[in-house]
Design a protein around this motif. Sequence first.
Motif, PDB file in Angstrom:
ATOM      1  N   ASN A  52       3.874 -18.833 -13.082  1.00  0.00           N
ATOM      2  CA  ASN A  52       4.158 -17.693 -12.230  1.00  0.00           C
ATOM      3  C   ASN A  52       2.871 -17.240 -11.567  1.00  0.00           C
ATOM      4  O   ASN A  52       1.814 -17.823 -11.808  1.00  0.00           O
ATOM      5  N   TYR A  53       2.934 -16.193 -10.758  1.00  0.00           N
ATOM      6  CA  TYR A  53       1.733 -15.624 -10.164  1.00  0.00           C
ATOM      7  C   TYR A  53       1.942 -14.151  -9.894  1.00  0.00           C
ATOM      8  O   TYR A  53       3.065 -13.655  -9.870  1.00  0.00           O
ATOM      9  N   LEU A  54       0.829 -13.460  -9.721  1.00  0.00           N
ATOM     10  CA  LEU A  54       0.861 -12.081  -9.264  1.00  0.00           C
ATOM     11  C   LEU A  54      -0.233 -11.914  -8.237  1.00  0.00           C
ATOM     12  O   LEU A  54      -1.235 -12.619  -8.253  1.00  0.00           O
ATOM     13  N   ASP A  55      -0.009 -11.007  -7.295  1.00  0.00           N
ATOM     14  CA  ASP A  55      -1.007 -10.669  -6.284  1.00  0.00           C
ATOM     15  C   ASP A  55      -1.621  -9.341  -6.679  1.00  0.00           C
ATOM     16  O   ASP A  55      -0.895  -8.394  -7.018  1.00  0.00           O
ATOM     17  N   ILE A  56      -2.941  -9.264  -6.671  1.00  0.00           N
ATOM     18  CA  ILE A  56      -3.625  -8.061  -7.127  1.00  0.00           C
ATOM     19  C   ILE A  56      -4.749  -7.698  -6.164  1.00  0.00           C
ATOM     20  O   ILE A  56      -5.433  -8.575  -5.643  1.00  0.00           O
ATOM     21  N   ASP A  57      -4.902  -6.416  -5.938  1.00  0.00           N
ATOM     22  CA  ASP A  57      -5.991  -5.884  -5.116  1.00  0.00           C
ATOM     23  C   ASP A  57      -7.115  -5.488  -6.066  1.00  0.00           C
ATOM     24  O   ASP A  57      -6.918  -4.639  -6.941  1.00  0.00           O
ATOM     25  N   LEU A  58      -8.271  -6.099  -5.938  1.00  0.00           N
ATOM     26  CA  LEU A  58      -9.372  -5.828  -6.867  1.00  0.00           C
ATOM     27  C   LEU A  58      -9.906  -4.397  -6.767  1.00  0.00           C
ATOM     28  O   LEU A  58     -10.469  -3.884  -7.720  1.00  0.00           O
ATOM     29  N   ILE A  59      -9.724  -3.748  -5.616  1.00  0.00           N
ATOM     30  CA  ILE A  59     -10.168  -2.366  -5.466  1.00  0.00           C
ATOM     31  C   ILE A  59      -9.234  -1.421  -6.213  1.00  0.00           C
ATOM     32  O   ILE A  59      -9.658  -0.419  -6.776  1.00  0.00           O
ATOM     33  N   GLU A  60      -7.935  -1.731  -6.213  1.00  0.00           N
ATOM     34  CA  GLU A  60      -6.935  -0.926  -6.918  1.00  0.00           C
ATOM     35  C   GLU A  60      -6.135  -1.837  -7.849  1.00  0.00           C
ATOM     36  O   GLU A  60      -4.969  -2.136  -7.584  1.00  0.00           O
ATOM     37  N   PRO A  61      -6.730  -2.292  -8.959  1.00  0.00           N
ATOM     38  CA  PRO A  61      -6.076  -3.289  -9.819  1.00  0.00           C
ATOM     39  C   PRO A  61      -4.825  -2.783 -10.537  1.00  0.00           C
ATOM     40  O   PRO A  61      -4.063  -3.589 -11.050  1.00  0.00           O
ATOM     41  N   ASP A  62      -4.601  -1.462 -10.563  1.00  0.00           N
ATOM     42  CA  ASP A  62      -3.387  -0.957 -11.201  1.00  0.00           C
ATOM     43  C   ASP A  62      -2.140  -1.230 -10.367  1.00  0.00           C
ATOM     44  O   ASP A  62      -1.024  -1.113 -10.849  1.00  0.00           O
ATOM     45  N   TYR A  63      -2.356  -1.577  -9.086  1.00  0.00           N
ATOM     46  CA  TYR A  63      -1.238  -1.864  -8.201  1.00  0.00           C
ATOM     47  C   TYR A  63      -1.213  -3.357  -7.920  1.00  0.00           C
ATOM     48  O   TYR A  63      -2.107  -3.892  -7.304  1.00  0.00           O
ATOM     49  N   PHE A  64      -0.184  -4.011  -8.423  1.00  0.00           N
ATOM     50  CA  PHE A  64      -0.071  -5.448  -8.199  1.00  0.00           C
ATOM     51  C   PHE A  64       1.381  -5.800  -7.942  1.00  0.00           C
ATOM     52  O   PHE A  64       2.291  -5.018  -8.204  1.00  0.00           O
ATOM     53  N   HIS A  65       1.587  -6.979  -7.391  1.00  0.00           N
ATOM     54  CA  HIS A  65       2.939  -7.473  -7.123  1.00  0.00           C
ATOM     55  C   HIS A  65       3.147  -8.752  -7.917  1.00  0.00           C
ATOM     56  O   HIS A  65       2.415  -9.718  -7.748  1.00  0.00           O
ATOM     57  N   LEU A  66       4.140  -8.728  -8.781  1.00  0.00           N
ATOM     58  CA  LEU A  66       4.506  -9.903  -9.564  1.00  0.00           C
ATOM     59  C   LEU A  66       5.564 -10.681  -8.806  1.00  0.00           C
ATOM     60  O   LEU A  66       6.507 -10.093  -8.269  1.00  0.00           O
ATOM     61  N   ALA A  67       5.412 -11.987  -8.727  1.00  0.00           N
ATOM     62  CA  ALA A  67       6.387 -12.823  -8.026  1.00  0.00           C
ATOM     63  C   ALA A  67       7.751 -12.688  -8.670  1.00  0.00           C
ATOM     64  O   ALA A  67       7.865 -12.523  -9.882  1.00  0.00           O
TER      65      ALA A  67
END
Length: 68
Positions: A52-67
């Motif tokens: 699987n994968y998730l997309d994450i913003d390193l500046i705001e790591p608490d907000y991510f999108h899981l595939a």
Amino acid sequence: MKWQKLGRVFKPKSVSNWMHSHACLPIPCHIKGDVYRIYFSSRSKDGKSYGNYLDIDLIEPDYFHLAD
């Protein structure tokens, strides 16, 4: 770029049969800006591995999108 350890950014939850535990073998892939796609392997209740994968913003790591 100097590495900064953020700690745990994702913990698998037992919300489905295919992702009961683990987020092993993380492989980051730069998408754009501060966004990275992290490929990983999770485990089902039966111990089978699923990619699987998730997309994450390193500046705001608490907000991510899981595939899905």
